[in-house]
Design a protein around this motif. Structure first.
Motif: not given
Length: 128
Positions: A14-20
């Motif tokens: 979640q952190e990666f896909i929505y912030n990258y």
């Protein structure tokens, strides 16, 4: 060159896909069972699919992103409340699953044992 990312677990995904910042690039996400230190997954289907998927990565556009996501250990995945199953963006029913992020393209389970299906997914251009 294809940019590869390796993520372990739902929160990290979640952190990666929505912030990258993918900079409007094509993104494929491959969901698999967690691997042990030797690189072997508890998921037999994932162990069959991965070498086939890996070989087909050469067919991706050079500026694409390929995200490998381990969904957790077997008890985590088998739990009906597993967040990967519940998330409307992933809607996972089986692992392995390969999706084009933000699009309808999806291959699941034994479909990933067929190089021609993976190649078709990786080389098909979106129509405007």
């Amino acid at each position: 060159m294809v940019v590869t990312h390796h993520i372990n677990g739902y929160e990290a995904f979640q952190e990666f896909i929505y912030n990258y910042d993918f900079q409007n690039k094509v993104v494929y996400v491959y969901f698999s069972g967690e691997k042990d230190p030797a690189g072997v997954s508890w998921c037999d289907d994932c162990n069959i699919a991965w070498p086939i998927v890996q070989k087909e990565l050469t067919k991706l556009p050079k500026d694409a992103h390929f995200v490998i996501v381990e969904v957790g250990d077997q008890p985590t995945w088998k739990n009906p409340q597993c967040p990967f199953r519940k998330d409307p963006k992933t809607r996972l029913l089986v692992v392995p699953t390969l999706i084009r992020w933000g699009g309808p393209q999806r291959l699941e389970g034994e479909q990933l044992w067929k190089a021609e299906l993976i190649e078709m997914m990786f080389t098909h251009e979106e129509e405007d």
